[in-house]
Design a protein around this motif. Sequence first.
Motif, short mmCIF file in Angstrom:
data_model
loop_
_atom_site.label_atom_id
_atom_site.label_comp_id
_atom_site.label_asym_id
_atom_site.label_seq_id
_atom_site.Cartn_x
_atom_site.Cartn_y
_atom_site.Cartn_z
N VAL A 8 60.23 20.67 69.12
CA VAL A 8 60.57 19.21 69.23
C VAL A 8 61.48 18.69 68.11
O VAL A 8 61.45 19.44 67.01
N HIS A 9 62.10 17.83 68.37
CA HIS A 9 62.86 17.14 67.19
C HIS A 9 62.99 15.82 67.48
O HIS A 9 62.77 15.27 68.59
N ALA A 23 67.35 9.08 63.93
CA ALA A 23 66.63 10.41 63.82
C ALA A 23 65.63 9.93 62.82
O ALA A 23 65.64 8.78 62.13
N SER A 24 64.72 11.02 62.39
CA SER A 24 63.61 10.89 61.32
C SER A 24 64.26 11.85 60.27
O SER A 24 64.49 12.82 60.41
N GLN A 25 63.97 11.28 58.91
CA GLN A 25 64.13 12.11 57.75
C GLN A 25 63.07 12.14 56.76
O GLN A 25 62.29 11.32 56.90
N HIS A 68 58.62 5.74 66.05
CA HIS A 68 58.22 7.29 66.67
C HIS A 68 58.90 7.83 67.65
O HIS A 68 59.59 7.05 68.51
N SER A 69 58.91 9.29 67.73
CA SER A 69 59.60 10.08 68.65
C SER A 69 58.85 11.36 68.93
O SER A 69 57.67 11.18 68.99
N HIS A 74 53.85 14.88 69.49
CA HIS A 74 53.53 16.26 69.51
C HIS A 74 52.07 16.13 68.52
O HIS A 74 51.09 16.92 68.61
N ARG A 75 52.13 15.15 67.38
CA ARG A 75 51.06 15.03 66.55
C ARG A 75 49.86 14.20 66.98
O ARG A 75 48.72 14.19 66.27
#
Length: 457
Positions: A8-9, A23-25, A68-69, A74-75
Amino acid sequence: LFPNYNTVHDFYKVLSIRGVYLASQMGEDKSIHTVITFNRGGEWTKVQRPVGVDCKNNEKDGCYLQIHSEYSIHRGIKAYPPHSQKDAYGLILVHAHVASNLQTSPPDVYLSTDGGYNFKKVLQGPHAYEIADSGGLLVAVPISTNYPKVVKFSTDEGNCWHTYKFTSDEIKFTGLLTEPGGKSMTVGLWGYQKDTNKWTVSVIDFSTVVTKQCKEEDYVPWIPHTGLKTRPGFEGCLFGKKEIVKRIKQDSWCRNGYYKILETSTEICKCTEVDYECDYGFYRPDNLMKCVLQPEMKADQLGICKEGNLEKFPMLGYRMIVGDVCDTVSDFHPVSDITSLDSICHTGNSGSTKLVIAAVIVIILVLVAAVGAVFLYKVLLLQRHRVVYRYSMLTQADDRDNEYENALTTHDTLYSESSDDEVEQDNRLPKSNGAVPANSKQPVKAYHDDSDEDLLG
């Protein structure tokens, strides 16, 4: 953010507007925060805080919208990834909260109607959501409970939500779905019954609720990317062009319809500094659009070796961004001229190139010599070992054939066809002691059938 223990990304391309990505950084302290770009990755910024929403932490640490993505899902966070549709211009639905970094608490639903420049909170708590009717209809189902019984929908870009009870049974909700492309007014709610575990699909056709077809006066023009900081008169220009689309007015109770094609138009913009990036050896200082020469660069031109001739290339500091279609005839348009110095030059890697060529030639010669040696060895080996053919078995076979032939020729005649007179004459030959003379051959009596002659006589 690309977790190295899963596929996942958190990188999302917004479909409802050109050039926008989420995007998440991950920071140095391992915290995660959301960033957004409006110019296809040229610049990344944090997502601005929605108006009137409380911050989850101390405001001194910074308060931004944290979205959130896939990583959060996934978490185990109850959330849906960002959602947009190509024909729902400017609309983005996300699960998020306002804080300095991504939180594990249940998120709320936020909506952007201008392609991510601004967000507003539209629903409390996590929901499954869909965009239908080309952006004219928003549908959501609460997922804070496993057995929801109501569905929520909005026709004015999330300002007002209506509630409809679609079931009275205990149904484990598993998903909300509409037709790909988001043009239909029909949505499906999937789940299975609590007692029997039988799958159940509830299909809702919102065209029976919103029955009016939108007319021309129900639409309003909208220009994307007006939030970009540009010169006056260049509002909405991105990569050399401006787009103008039409959307339903927020206060219009009507639908686009499945076959409705929303009007769009494009204008070519004049070139400005934002249509160019800094060339080699140049950079843009903070808060400036002009490209200036880096201090470590000692010359304002480059010597380029092209096909053995040295050419002088004046560095003006700009080169057009790939994919930009701005009008280069007027306004800002730096041009670089190449001047030939009429001198012979050699590239710096000519020595290494010669070494590579020499090495290849040596390898080829070694291979040819090896193949020739192997071939010569095979020829000599064949000459030393000549093939000897043995005829002993064939000779024995010929001897046996001769014996058979002699045996056949030495035997007396076993059968002779002659007349009756010859037989009688042979019978009158003298006999000695009843034996046949040694030199005489006694033919076998021939058999003659006279039955036919007797019958004729």
